[in-house]
Design a protein around this motif. Sequence first.
Motif, PDB file in Angstrom:
ATOM      1  N   UNK A  40      45.615 -53.610 -10.171  1.00  0.00           N
ATOM      2  CA  UNK A  40      45.413 -53.092  -9.096  1.00  0.00           C
ATOM      3  C   UNK A  40      44.519 -53.977  -8.093  1.00  0.00           C
ATOM      4  N   UNK A  41      45.057 -54.335  -6.822  1.00  0.00           N
ATOM      5  CA  UNK A  41      44.139 -55.387  -6.024  1.00  0.00           C
ATOM      6  C   UNK A  41      44.033 -54.733  -4.604  1.00  0.00           C
ATOM      7  N   UNK A  42      42.836 -54.977  -4.046  1.00  0.00           N
ATOM      8  CA  UNK A  42      42.531 -54.788  -2.629  1.00  0.00           C
ATOM      9  C   UNK A  42      42.481 -55.838  -1.814  1.00  0.00           C
ATOM     10  N   UNK A  43      43.254 -56.016  -0.975  1.00  0.00           N
ATOM     11  CA  UNK A  43      43.397 -57.183  -0.171  1.00  0.00           C
ATOM     12  C   UNK A  43      43.302 -56.758   1.479  1.00  0.00           C
ATOM     13  N   UNK A  44      42.483 -57.928   1.868  1.00  0.00           N
ATOM     14  CA  UNK A  44      42.291 -57.738   3.350  1.00  0.00           C
ATOM     15  C   UNK A  44      42.485 -59.104   4.014  1.00  0.00           C
ATOM     16  N   UNK A  45      42.604 -59.330   5.514  1.00  0.00           N
ATOM     17  CA  UNK A  45      42.981 -60.464   6.052  1.00  0.00           C
ATOM     18  C   UNK A  45      41.817 -60.386   7.193  1.00  0.00           C
ATOM     19  N   UNK A  46      41.117 -61.741   7.203  1.00  0.00           N
ATOM     20  CA  UNK A  46      40.032 -61.863   8.386  1.00  0.00           C
ATOM     21  C   UNK A  46      40.669 -62.736   9.236  1.00  0.00           C
ATOM     22  N   UNK A  47      40.593 -62.333  10.687  1.00  0.00           N
ATOM     23  CA  UNK A  47      40.921 -63.092  11.576  1.00  0.00           C
ATOM     24  C   UNK A  47      39.685 -63.679  12.377  1.00  0.00           C
ATOM     25  N   UNK A  48      39.751 -65.224  12.755  1.00  0.00           N
ATOM     26  CA  UNK A  48      38.760 -65.524  13.711  1.00  0.00           C
ATOM     27  C   UNK A  48      39.448 -66.409  14.780  1.00  0.00           C
ATOM     28  N   UNK A  49      38.765 -65.938  15.902  1.00  0.00           N
ATOM     29  CA  UNK A  49      39.328 -66.508  17.377  1.00  0.00           C
ATOM     30  C   UNK A  49      38.495 -67.732  17.621  1.00  0.00           C
ATOM     31  N   UNK A  50      39.071 -68.482  18.830  1.00  0.00           N
ATOM     32  CA  UNK A  50      38.345 -69.557  19.231  1.00  0.00           C
ATOM     33  C   UNK A  50      36.962 -69.718  19.541  1.00  0.00           C
ATOM     34  N   UNK A  65      48.136 -71.068  11.776  1.00  0.00           N
ATOM     35  CA  UNK A  65      49.383 -70.998  12.733  1.00  0.00           C
ATOM     36  C   UNK A  65      49.969 -69.665  12.853  1.00  0.00           C
ATOM     37  N   UNK A  66      50.365 -69.210  13.987  1.00  0.00           N
ATOM     38  CA  UNK A  66      50.857 -67.967  14.015  1.00  0.00           C
ATOM     39  C   UNK A  66      52.393 -67.997  13.778  1.00  0.00           C
ATOM     40  N   UNK A  67      53.304 -67.213  12.977  1.00  0.00           N
ATOM     41  CA  UNK A  67      52.578 -66.059  12.537  1.00  0.00           C
ATOM     42  C   UNK A  67      51.992 -66.540  11.280  1.00  0.00           C
TER      43      UNK A  67
END
Length: 177
Positions: free
Chosen positions: A31-41, A17-19
């Motif tokens: 130290x960490x490398x963090x990403x976000x991956x968005x999937x649409x409909x 859910x948004x946000x």
Amino acid sequence: TKVEFFRGTTKLGEDLTNPYSFIWGNAALGNHSVTARATDNDNNVTTSAAVSITVSANSSPVVIITAPLNSTQVMSGAAISITASASDANGSVAKVEFFNGTTKLGEDLTSPYGFIWSDAPAGNHALTAKATDNLGAIGTSAVINISVVDPVSPTLDAGEDKILTLPENSLTLTPSV
């Protein structure tokens, strides 16, 4: 439809859910490398640029009672000024609390840190100070032992009974106090 959060290739969690957000608890130091991956409909996927996060340990603040000194004796009824110095190597000191054993006497939020104990009962007391830093870490001082004593009334003895025989005109008394 969702956002997934990754440390490197390891999935940390996701939000539907948004946000979109994720709370990463118990992150390992380093130290960490963090990403976000968005999937649409339509199942289209987009990955964010990596963000570097450094997780470091919060060290406890250091606190020292500067007054009274250990083994100090104070008369009951006298105000006892308890003072402490406190510092934090990787943050700031938020407060210093003053204790008699496990009983909190008071606290001070600003340096110089101090408290006036005006109703100390007679007896032996173990004073400590606890400093809390801006991230919640706590440091405790060494114990300062003090004694609060009741004032002792002096005793007076006029000495032995004497008989004065006239015509003597003087008599020596030897009292003890």
